[in-house]
Scaffold this motif. Structure first.
Motif, PDB file in Angstrom:
ATOM      1  N   VAL A  63       0.837  -1.205   0.000  1.00 47.35           N
ATOM      2  CA  VAL A  63       0.000   0.000   0.000  1.00 47.35           C
ATOM      3  C   VAL A  63       0.870   1.251   0.000  1.00 47.35           C
ATOM      4  N   ILE A  64       1.915   1.257   0.825  1.00 47.36           N
ATOM      5  CA  ILE A  64       2.818   2.415   0.862  1.00 47.36           C
ATOM      6  C   ILE A  64       3.458   2.645  -0.504  1.00 47.36           C
ATOM      7  N   LYS A  65       3.951   1.583  -1.118  1.00 44.56           N
ATOM      8  CA  LYS A  65       4.568   1.700  -2.447  1.00 44.56           C
ATOM      9  C   LYS A  65       3.567   2.208  -3.468  1.00 44.56           C
ATOM     10  N   GLU A  66       2.354   1.669  -3.426  1.00 43.11           N
ATOM     11  CA  GLU A  66       1.330   2.060  -4.391  1.00 43.11           C
ATOM     12  C   GLU A  66       1.004   3.547  -4.289  1.00 43.11           C
ATOM     13  N   LEU A  67       0.844   4.045  -3.090  1.00 45.12           N
ATOM     14  CA  LEU A  67       0.454   5.445  -2.907  1.00 45.12           C
ATOM     15  C   LEU A  67       1.612   6.407  -3.154  1.00 45.12           C
ATOM     16  N   LYS A  68       2.832   5.916  -3.013  1.00 40.57           N
ATOM     17  CA  LYS A  68       3.976   6.758  -3.361  1.00 40.57           C
ATOM     18  C   LYS A  68       4.139   6.869  -4.876  1.00 40.57           C
ATOM     19  N   VAL A  69       3.872   5.787  -5.578  1.00 40.21           N
ATOM     20  CA  VAL A  69       3.979   5.787  -7.044  1.00 40.21           C
ATOM     21  C   VAL A  69       2.796   6.519  -7.674  1.00 40.21           C
ATOM     22  N   ASP A  70       1.592   6.266  -7.148  1.00 43.42           N
ATOM     23  CA  ASP A  70       0.375   6.867  -7.702  1.00 43.42           C
ATOM     24  C   ASP A  70      -0.510   7.339  -6.553  1.00 43.42           C
ATOM     25  N   PRO A  71      -0.327   8.578  -6.098  1.00 48.34           N
ATOM     26  CA  PRO A  71      -1.103   9.075  -4.956  1.00 48.34           C
ATOM     27  C   PRO A  71      -2.617   9.031  -5.172  1.00 48.34           C
ATOM     28  N   ASP A  72      -3.079   9.021  -6.422  1.00 45.56           N
ATOM     29  CA  ASP A  72      -4.510   8.981  -6.702  1.00 45.56           C
ATOM     30  C   ASP A  72      -5.042   7.560  -6.876  1.00 45.56           C
ATOM     31  N   SER A  73      -4.242   6.575  -6.538  1.00 43.51           N
ATOM     32  CA  SER A  73      -4.589   5.173  -6.769  1.00 43.51           C
ATOM     33  C   SER A  73      -5.879   4.760  -6.063  1.00 43.51           C
ATOM     34  N   ARG A  74      -6.594   3.832  -6.712  1.00 46.29           N
ATOM     35  CA  ARG A  74      -7.756   3.165  -6.110  1.00 46.29           C
ATOM     36  C   ARG A  74      -7.424   1.715  -5.761  1.00 46.29           C
ATOM     37  N   ARG A  75      -6.137   1.393  -5.776  1.00 42.45           N
ATOM     38  CA  ARG A  75      -5.713   0.005  -5.551  1.00 42.45           C
ATOM     39  C   ARG A  75      -5.038  -0.215  -4.192  1.00 42.45           C
ATOM     40  N   ALA A  76      -5.084   0.775  -3.330  1.00 43.96           N
ATOM     41  CA  ALA A  76      -4.418   0.661  -2.025  1.00 43.96           C
ATOM     42  C   ALA A  76      -5.310  -0.100  -1.048  1.00 43.96           C
ATOM     43  N   VAL A  77      -5.404  -1.401  -1.272  1.00 48.26           N
ATOM     44  CA  VAL A  77      -6.323  -2.274  -0.543  1.00 48.26           C
ATOM     45  C   VAL A  77      -5.544  -3.330   0.239  1.00 48.26           C
ATOM     46  N   ILE A  78      -5.974  -3.566   1.463  1.00 45.54           N
ATOM     47  CA  ILE A  78      -5.469  -4.683   2.265  1.00 45.54           C
ATOM     48  C   ILE A  78      -6.632  -5.653   2.477  1.00 45.54           C
ATOM     49  N   ASN A  79      -6.463  -6.899   2.021  1.00 48.81           N
ATOM     50  CA  ASN A  79      -7.509  -7.913   2.132  1.00 48.81           C
ATOM     51  C   ASN A  79      -7.307  -8.770   3.373  1.00 48.81           C
ATOM     52  N   PHE A  80      -8.414  -9.122   4.008  1.00 50.73           N
ATOM     53  CA  PHE A  80      -8.395  -9.994   5.187  1.00 50.73           C
ATOM     54  C   PHE A  80      -9.104 -11.321   4.922  1.00 50.73           C
ATOM     55  N   PHE A  81     -10.193 -11.286   4.179  1.00 48.05           N
ATOM     56  CA  PHE A  81     -11.028 -12.470   3.968  1.00 48.05           C
ATOM     57  C   PHE A  81     -10.748 -13.034   2.579  1.00 48.05           C
ATOM     58  N   CYS A 135     -13.681 -10.687  10.696  1.00 45.58           N
ATOM     59  CA  CYS A 135     -14.896  -9.884  10.518  1.00 45.58           C
ATOM     60  C   CYS A 135     -14.685  -8.781   9.487  1.00 45.58           C
ATOM     61  N   THR A 136     -13.443  -8.336   9.350  1.00 43.18           N
ATOM     62  CA  THR A 136     -13.106  -7.351   8.318  1.00 43.18           C
ATOM     63  C   THR A 136     -12.821  -8.084   7.018  1.00 43.18           C
ATOM     64  N   THR A 137     -13.432  -7.633   5.930  1.00 41.06           N
ATOM     65  CA  THR A 137     -13.143  -8.227   4.623  1.00 41.06           C
ATOM     66  C   THR A 137     -11.971  -7.517   3.958  1.00 41.06           C
ATOM     67  N   ASP A 138     -11.958  -6.185   4.022  1.00 40.41           N
ATOM     68  CA  ASP A 138     -10.832  -5.432   3.480  1.00 40.41           C
ATOM     69  C   ASP A 138     -10.869  -4.004   4.000  1.00 40.41           C
ATOM     70  N   ILE A 139      -9.721  -3.335   3.921  1.00 39.13           N
ATOM     71  CA  ILE A 139      -9.646  -1.905   4.180  1.00 39.13           C
ATOM     72  C   ILE A 139      -8.999  -1.244   2.966  1.00 39.13           C
ATOM     73  N   GLN A 140      -9.481  -0.056   2.621  1.00 39.44           N
ATOM     74  CA  GLN A 140      -8.994   0.634   1.429  1.00 39.44           C
ATOM     75  C   GLN A 140      -8.588   2.060   1.788  1.00 39.44           C
ATOM     76  N   PHE A 141      -7.382   2.426   1.397  1.00 35.64           N
ATOM     77  CA  PHE A 141      -6.839   3.756   1.680  1.00 35.64           C
ATOM     78  C   PHE A 141      -6.944   4.636   0.442  1.00 35.64           C
ATOM     79  N   PHE A 142      -7.319   5.899   0.652  1.00 32.15           N
ATOM     80  CA  PHE A 142      -7.380   6.893  -0.411  1.00 32.15           C
ATOM     81  C   PHE A 142      -6.571   8.111   0.014  1.00 32.15           C
TER      82      PHE A 142
END
Length: 322
Positions: free
Chosen positions: A116-134, A148-155
């Motif tokens: 996620v850190i790499k993604e947002l540094k390369v493309d700050p407007d990314s919609r792919r900064a997702v961490i999956n749990f389930f 209980c968490t399926t995923d978290i997404q950073f913008f």
């Protein structure tokens, strides 16, 4: 979706939503009142501590769970020092299969946090900064511990880091205060790692519910007015966390060792070790909770005096209630 300035306000009003509009359901035979697709927006994620006396949150588990996640661990013995109920959800008595720290930092060899850190540094407007749990290969196995968490997404927008938390299931009264605390702490920690400001937090639940035997507590929470101040701005990042994890390990093991021989933990030794780490004030507050836990765990008579002296510590209110 309604917006609130604190987790306490969100808790009060969303519990009332369930009470007024929820319908009765009984997954696995336990009756609950539920709203589907419900949640809230938190405009100030630093206002994350639920200090209502009616809820009686466990400050040791609040902090222990955060550090267990940041330790990247799934080991049962560590988290059960803070919450013995963990044993109820282990398949083998050694690990918790759905442990968030393992899934965030080492999910089948993938460090999603770093990605996620790499993604947002390369493309700050990314919609792919997702961490999956389930994931199906892990979580359709009948385990006692399904995330209980399926995923978290950073913008990252306007130099602010926003977080959207998608949950398949949320125990609103009992577990939600811990989940919101954990996720907003991770949000602020990641914001610091990126060098950006803290944005808003969105909490979205497939099933947002409380169990009907909790209704007495729910009514008291809805009526609560003993609000808790927001936490200060987080200072530092993973470098501070790594130092604090050293102290967590020391305090936990010293407390367990002392309890086995029927002695109170050596407060002076642990206090010196905490000071020696030279943590900033923010992470020292958390270190003080760990020290208080060691005193509490071993039945030290010094616990009350120590906690009463923590005037600036944002967790003092919770500690005084335990």
């Amino acid at each position: 979706m309604n917006a609130y300035s604190s987790v306490e306000m969100a808790l009060k009003f969303t519990l009332n939503d369930i009470k007024q509009k929820g319908f009765v359901t009984s997954p696995r035979g336990r009756e609950s009142k539920e709203l589907i697709g419900h949640g809230y927006v938190l405009t100030n994620p630093r206002n994350r501590i639920v200090g209502f006396e009616a809820r009686d949150l466990n400050p040791f588990y609040l902090i222990g769970n955060l550090l267990w996640v940041l330790r990247q661990s799934n080991k049962l013995d560590i988290i059960c020092y803070y919450n013995p109920r963990g044993y109820m959800f282990s398949d083998d008595g050694e690990i918790l299969r759905g442990a968030y720290g393992k899934r965030i930092f080492d999910f089948d060899g993938v460090n999603q946090w770093n990605n996620v850190i790499k993604e947002l540094k390369v493309d700050p407007d990314s919609r792919r900064a997702v961490i999956n749990f389930f994931l199906p290969q892990h979580d359709w196995t009948g385990s006692l511990d399904t995330p209980c968490t399926t995923d978290i997404q950073f913008f990252l927008r306007d130099n602010k880091l926003h977080l959207v938390n998608h949950m398949r299931s949320q125990s609103a009264a009992f577990v939600q205060p811990y989940d919101a605390f954990l996720m907003t702490m991770l949000q602020e920690l990641l914001a610091n790692e990126l060098g950006v400001e803290l944005g808003i937090y969105k909490h979205i639940c497939g099933s947002y519910h409380y169990f009907t035997n909790e209704e007495g507590m729910v009514d008291k929470i809805i009526a609560s007015t003993d609000y808790t101040p927001e936490m200060p701005k987080m200072e530092g990042g993973m470098a501070e966390v790594k130092k604090l994890l050293q102290f967590e390990n020391l305090a936990r093991l010293e407390a367990i060792k002392s309890s086995h021989i029927g002695l109170a933990v050596d407060f002076g030794y642990l206090a010196e070790e905490l000071q020696r780490l030279n943590l900033n004030s923010y992470w020292t507050y958390i270190g003080e909770v760990l020290l208080a836990k060691a005193l509490h765990f071993t039945g030290s008579g010094y616990y009350s005096k120590f906690v009463k002296e923590l005037k600036d510590n944002p967790f003092q209110k919770l500690l005084l209630n335990n």
